[in-house]
Design an enzyme around this catalytic site. Structure first.
Site, PDB file in Angstrom:
ATOM      1  CB  SER A 129      -2.430  -1.675   3.951  1.00  0.00           C
ATOM      2  OG  SER A 129      -2.502  -2.731   3.029  1.00  0.00           O
ATOM      3  CE  LYS A 181      -6.707  -6.248  -5.507  1.00  0.00           C
ATOM      4  NZ  LYS A 181      -5.694  -7.332  -5.496  1.00  0.00           N
ATOM      5  CB  SER A 192      -6.052  -4.246   5.562  1.00  0.00           C
ATOM      6  OG  SER A 192      -4.916  -3.863   4.815  1.00  0.00           O
ATOM      7  CG  ASP A 215      -2.326  -7.256  -6.797  1.00  0.00           C
ATOM      8  OD1 ASP A 215      -1.776  -7.037  -5.699  1.00  0.00           O
ATOM      9  OD2 ASP A 215      -3.557  -7.226  -6.962  1.00  0.00           O
TER      10      ASP A 215
END
Length: 242
Positions: A18, A66, A16, A102
């Site tokens: 992030s 999610k 990732s 998102d």
């Protein structure tokens, strides 16, 4: 000054971007008290440990949690509830609150790249990211076909003629993500043309095998990096809204 902990939960997410993204952001803003951690968990139940972290202010959520994360929250905002998936959690006033950024990220991607000729879509996959994509397309009155491994319309059912009929293709699965960069969905690429916009939500690598095969058919190709930046900034805004 007390520390503030942010992070990302998911499974097998060492790739990732992030952590690097937010650490650079903290440096630019001189936020020495802020930290961003990767919480790589094998089961969603392990999120209880994450919630116990001292100073935790919020975190992002990625594959495959999610949808499952919603069972661990006190509140889910209206948009995330409509989508049916959460990718951002904020801790505010002793409440665990879920959001979906998102939606913002994909909508901004379409703002930049969508043309009037892109009238209908094929969505590849039916996970959390695909749910956000479906929501955005519905808001814009763009009809779509969902293709998935276990749904009513499967990958083996998708023909080049069907692909040719839909000028917007959104690849929402993790197939081709680092380190499995040679993996590619079984897809009738010969149905693509220069009239197609293909959005692959994978951002690492910069060009997946799926993207390379789409480019060979002269399709306009967009990866998921811009969407990721946009949703990350939206997450930061949510975490810091009072």
């Amino acid at each position: 000054m007390s520390k503030k902990i942010y992070g990302l939960i998911g499974r097998n997410i060492a790739y990732s971007f992030s952590q690097k993204y937010f650490e650079q952001k903290f440096q630019k803003l001189f936020l020495k008290e802020c930290q961003y951690h990767i919480f790589d968990i094998e089961e969603i139940s392990e999120v209880d440990r994450v919630f116990q972290r001292e100073g935790l202010a919020g975190f992002n959520v990625t594959i495959p949690y999610k949808v499952q994360i919603m069972d661990y929250l006190d509140l889910v905002n209206e948009e995330a509830e409509a989508v049916g998936a959460v990718n951002t959690v904020a801790l505010k006033r002793d409440k665990r609150i879920g959001y979906n950024t998102d939606v913002f990220g994909f909508s901004r991607t379409l703002d930049v790249h969508l043309k009037p000729s892109h009238k209908s879509a094929v969505i590849l996959g039916d996970g959390g990211a695909a749910k956000a994509v479906r929501y955005v397309l519905e808001q814009r009155n763009i009809p779509y076909l969902v293709v998935s491994r276990g749904g009513d319309f499967r990958f083996e059912d998708l023909t080049k003629e069907e692909v040719a009929m839909h000028s917007l293709i959104i690849q929402c699965t993790p197939v081709g993500t680092f380190p499995k960069v040679d993996d590619c969905l079984d897809f009738p690429f010969e149905g693509l043309s220069d009239k197609h916009l293909v959005v692959d939500l994978v951002y690492n690598p910069e060009q997946t095998a799926f993207m390379k095969k789409s480019i060979k058919q002269n399709a306009k190709m967009v990866n998921g990096f811009f969407m990721l930046e946009q949703q990350a900034e939206k997450s930061w805004q949510i975490w810091n809204d009072e």
